[in-house]
Design a protein around this motif. Structure first.
Motif, PDB file in Angstrom:
ATOM      1  N   ILE A  71       0.756  -1.340   0.072  1.00  0.00           N
ATOM      2  CA  ILE A  71       0.128   0.177   0.107  1.00  0.00           C
ATOM      3  C   ILE A  71       0.858   1.170   0.109  1.00  0.00           C
ATOM      4  O   ILE A  71       0.546   2.178  -0.571  1.00  0.00           O
ATOM      5  CB  ILE A  71      -1.023  -0.009   1.270  1.00  0.00           C
ATOM      6  CG1 ILE A  71      -1.952  -1.299   1.125  1.00  0.00           C
ATOM      7  CG2 ILE A  71      -1.680   1.530   1.168  1.00  0.00           C
ATOM      8  CD1 ILE A  71      -2.809  -1.393   2.254  1.00  0.00           C
ATOM      9  N   VAL A 115      -5.584  -0.296  -1.658  1.00  0.00           N
ATOM     10  CA  VAL A 115      -5.017   1.071  -1.690  1.00  0.00           C
ATOM     11  C   VAL A 115      -6.498   1.951  -1.340  1.00  0.00           C
ATOM     12  O   VAL A 115      -6.368   2.997  -0.484  1.00  0.00           O
ATOM     13  CB  VAL A 115      -4.728   1.416  -3.156  1.00  0.00           C
ATOM     14  CG1 VAL A 115      -4.794   3.005  -3.121  1.00  0.00           C
ATOM     15  CG2 VAL A 115      -3.430   0.938  -3.653  1.00  0.00           C
ATOM     16  N   GLY A 118      -6.798   2.110   2.215  1.00  0.00           N
ATOM     17  CA  GLY A 118      -5.608   2.780   2.919  1.00  0.00           C
ATOM     18  C   GLY A 118      -6.097   4.397   2.627  1.00  0.00           C
ATOM     19  O   GLY A 118      -5.869   5.100   3.480  1.00  0.00           O
TER      20      GLY A 118
END
Length: 159
Positions: A71, A115, A118
């Motif tokens: 990430i 992602v 995140g």
């Protein structure tokens, strides 16, 4: 490795292969792009790198650490892809950011869900900063264009 340190046989087996954290993270990203993050195992990644799974633990503490590194690798790549000229206004910044994030989704469809998760954690803090900025702007620089700003805040759901 420091001068004078003794290298064990097991360290020689993967030290000679050029294994390091960055190599492992990039291999994990390729693995995830092909099979998704759910399919990533330390054993499977080790097989892909032609090393024992235990060799990976010298560089990553486990699967979660590895996923966080993937990430981070992808998020670190966002800013260089943003249009600096466009990003001079907050609207342009959001547009440029959206294009950069979209590019990640296109290039790494298997890793993009990681992602996106995140980013949701990042945008909690970013939303607060944005609202603070907007509040100050409305207080000190009120003009008709702020109606567009307020609409944008409502549209992106951070009002």
């Amino acid at each position: 490795m420091n001068e004078g340190e003794v290298v064990t046989t097991s360290e020689k087996s993967y030290a000679g292969k050029g294994l390091d954290r960055q190599v492992i993270v990039h291999a994990a990203l390729r693995f995830i792009d092909r099979r998704g993050s759910q399919g990533l195992t330390m054993r499977g990644l080790g097989q892909e790198l032609s090393v024992e799974a235990m060799s990976l633990y010298r560089y990553v503490s486990g699967r979660e650490d590895l996923l966080e590194a993937v990430i981070t690798e992808l998020l670190d790549d966002i800013r260089p892809h943003m249009d600096e000229l466009l990003a001079r206004t907050w609207q342009g910044y959001l547009q440029s950011l959206a294009h950069a994030v979209r590019q990640i989704a296109i290039e790494h469809p298997g890793a993009f869900p990681l992602v996106a998760n995140g980013l949701s954690q990042i945008f909690d803090a970013a939303s607060l900063l944005f609202l603070t900025w907007l509040g100050w702007r409305m207080f000190f620089d009120f003009d008709a264009s702020l109606q567009d700003d307020a609409l944008a805040v409502a549209v992106i759901g951070i009002s």
